[in-house]
Scaffold this motif. Structure first.
Motif, short mmCIF file in Angstrom:
data_model
loop_
_atom_site.label_atom_id
_atom_site.label_comp_id
_atom_site.label_asym_id
_atom_site.label_seq_id
_atom_site.Cartn_x
_atom_site.Cartn_y
_atom_site.Cartn_z
N UNK A 1 0.95 -1.28 -0.02
CA UNK A 1 0.03 0.03 0.21
C UNK A 1 0.83 1.13 0.12
N UNK A 2 1.83 1.17 -0.91
CA UNK A 2 2.85 2.08 -1.09
C UNK A 2 2.90 3.69 -0.31
N UNK A 3 3.43 3.75 0.73
CA UNK A 3 3.71 4.99 1.39
C UNK A 3 5.21 4.81 2.01
N UNK A 4 5.46 5.73 2.82
CA UNK A 4 7.01 6.09 2.80
C UNK A 4 7.67 4.79 3.28
N UNK A 5 7.13 4.15 4.06
CA UNK A 5 8.06 2.97 4.81
C UNK A 5 7.98 1.80 3.86
N UNK A 6 6.81 1.70 3.01
CA UNK A 6 6.94 0.59 1.94
C UNK A 6 7.96 0.89 0.80
N UNK A 7 8.14 2.00 0.58
CA UNK A 7 9.11 2.69 -0.32
C UNK A 7 10.29 2.11 -0.08
N UNK A 8 11.05 2.31 1.21
CA UNK A 8 12.08 1.95 1.57
C UNK A 8 12.44 0.31 1.40
N UNK A 9 11.17 -0.45 1.62
CA UNK A 9 11.28 -1.69 1.53
C UNK A 9 11.42 -2.13 0.07
N UNK A 10 10.56 -1.40 -0.87
CA UNK A 10 10.78 -1.77 -2.34
C UNK A 10 12.08 -1.35 -2.81
N UNK A 11 12.68 -0.48 -2.32
CA UNK A 11 14.14 0.06 -2.93
C UNK A 11 14.90 -1.26 -2.22
N UNK A 12 14.83 -1.79 -1.07
CA UNK A 12 15.70 -2.91 -0.49
C UNK A 12 15.72 -4.14 -1.43
N UNK B 1 3.99 -11.47 5.88
CA UNK B 1 3.20 -10.53 6.08
C UNK B 1 3.64 -9.58 7.43
N UNK B 2 3.63 -8.23 6.77
CA UNK B 2 3.94 -7.32 7.70
C UNK B 2 2.72 -6.95 8.67
N UNK B 3 2.55 -7.45 9.71
CA UNK B 3 1.37 -7.14 10.31
C UNK B 3 1.16 -7.83 11.69
N UNK C 1 5.51 -8.89 12.86
CA UNK C 1 4.71 -8.05 13.73
C UNK C 1 5.25 -6.63 13.88
N UNK C 2 4.76 -5.70 14.41
CA UNK C 2 4.98 -4.48 14.40
C UNK C 2 6.49 -4.21 15.47
N UNK C 3 6.37 -5.10 16.29
CA UNK C 3 7.45 -4.81 17.41
C UNK C 3 8.86 -5.11 16.82
N UNK C 4 9.12 -5.81 15.81
CA UNK C 4 10.20 -6.13 15.40
C UNK C 4 10.98 -4.79 14.76
N UNK D 1 13.32 6.23 14.09
CA UNK D 1 12.49 6.07 12.75
C UNK D 1 11.97 4.62 13.12
N UNK D 2 10.68 4.02 13.06
CA UNK D 2 9.99 2.82 12.88
C UNK D 2 9.70 2.51 11.50
N UNK D 3 10.67 1.64 10.75
CA UNK D 3 10.38 1.35 9.62
C UNK D 3 9.83 -0.14 9.61
N UNK D 4 8.57 -0.23 9.62
CA UNK D 4 7.92 -1.55 9.47
C UNK D 4 8.04 -2.55 8.39
N UNK D 5 7.67 -1.84 7.39
CA UNK D 5 7.90 -2.67 6.23
C UNK D 5 9.32 -3.18 5.88
N UNK D 6 10.27 -2.15 5.84
CA UNK D 6 11.65 -2.65 5.83
C UNK D 6 12.10 -3.82 6.79
N UNK D 7 11.62 -3.80 7.92
CA UNK D 7 11.89 -4.96 9.01
C UNK D 7 11.54 -6.26 8.45
#
Ligand code: RIB
Ligand code: CA
Length: 308
Positions: free
Chosen positions: A9-20, A148-150, A188-191, A235-241
């Motif tokens: 659902x590309x927003x800013x943290x998704x963007x970093x995950x896509x770059x990775x 799943x990031x969730x 999950x988010x905690x990571x 900065x919490x980067x959930x999708x990159x994690x």
């Protein structure tokens, strides 16, 4: 070469995950499907195309998918990512265009063409993925796994007292995916908290490492400020994690196979991910829950991946 399909659902943290994913040489991204969530579907597609361009490597097809959850309405995460999802920095329109055809059909065709090989990675609400499972379960089960990031299992939710955003936006979709018969890895988010937080010095390194790194930090300007207001020191980067768990599984320090499900009818608990790690429900294990990662290793590998 490992094969990935990314749903976002590309927003800013998704963007970093896509770059990775696009800059990691050990994997090939076969396709990207986009779903509403952080922002509208249209904005998420635009952001995905911008992110593919900013990765500076290759351009897998980007498909538009669901513009609303299965049964519910939703609001967008403007407070975390800005109106456009990339901190409203005014990035120019991408030259790339979205692929024609539906995201669900494209996702299923990819799995069918590469049975048992494609690792599905989801960074947003699970609407596209649930529709794929409903539409053609046999083809859906050709995916090797779904990461799943969730969920927020050992900490409060970030979108309700007990629920994480990706799950609560479409809890029925998440419940269906957890029970579709494809092995689930839940990140999950905690990571992405604690030692995984990107501190000022981490962000400074990333921002000066390359143009991609500079974009990764710049597009997260709103998320950085949002974190400060919550009293976070980074900065919490959930999708990159979640993406880091896929790209570099050696960073995982604690995980547990268990039964996981989603509350879909709770007065206060809808969207809560239940993981039955003491086996009260005596249900077959359907997921591997990532409970802890090596935060410094996650950050170092991410910065290096964006530095080449
Ligand atoms: O709760 C964090 C998740 O919700 C991330 O995927 C973020 O991009 C939002 O989609
Ligand atoms: Ca996301």
């Amino acid at each position: 070469m490992r094969k990935l399909w990314i749903d976002t659902d590309t927003a800013s943290d998704d963007a970093v995950a896509l770059l990775m994913a696009l800059r990691e040489p050990s994997v090939q991204v076969l396709g990207i499907s986009v779903v509403m969530g952080n922002v509208s579907l249209e904005r998420a597609v635009r952001n995905a195309l911008i992110s593919v361009e900013r990765a500076g490597t290759y351009a897998p097809p980007v498909y538009a998918g669901a513009n609303k959850p299965l049964y519910r309405n939703t609001d967008f995460a403007v407070v975390c990512h800005g109106v456009d999802g990339l901190s409203d920095r005014g990035y120019p329109d991408p030259a790339l265009k979205a692929a024609t055809g539906n995201a669900v059909d494209a996702m299923l065709a990819c799995a069918r063409a590469n049975p048992g090989e494609v690792e599905l990675v989801t960074l947003g609400p699970l609407t596209n993925v649930a529709v794929a499972a409903f539409k053609d379960l046999e083809s859906f089960r050709c995916f090797k796994s779904v990461t799943i990031m969730g969920g927020a299992l050992r900490m409060p939710g970030n979108w309700s007292p007990v629920s994480e955003f990706n799950i609560i936006v479409d809890p029925e979709a998440a419940e269906a995916v957890f029970h579709a018969g494809v092995p689930v890895i839940l990140a999950p988010f905690e990571i992405c908290t604690g030692e995984s937080l990107f501190l000022q010095e981490d962000r400074d390194r990333m921002a000066t490492a390359s143009e991609a790194g500079a974009f990764a930090v710049d597009c997260n300007t709103v998320l950085i400020e949002y974190g400060k207001r919550l009293g976070l020191n980074g900065l919490c980067l959930a999708d990159p994690a979640a993406m880091a768990v896929v790209l570099w599984p050696e960073i995982v320090r604690e995980q547990q196979e268990t039964y996981i499900c989603v509350e879909t009818a709770g007065k206060y608990t809808t969207g809560m991910v239940i993981y039955d790690y003491i086996d009260h429900l005596h249900r077959p294990h359907n997921g591997n829950v990532i409970q802890r990662i090596d935060g410094p290793a996650f950050k170092e590998k991410t910065i290096r991946c964006l530095s080449k």
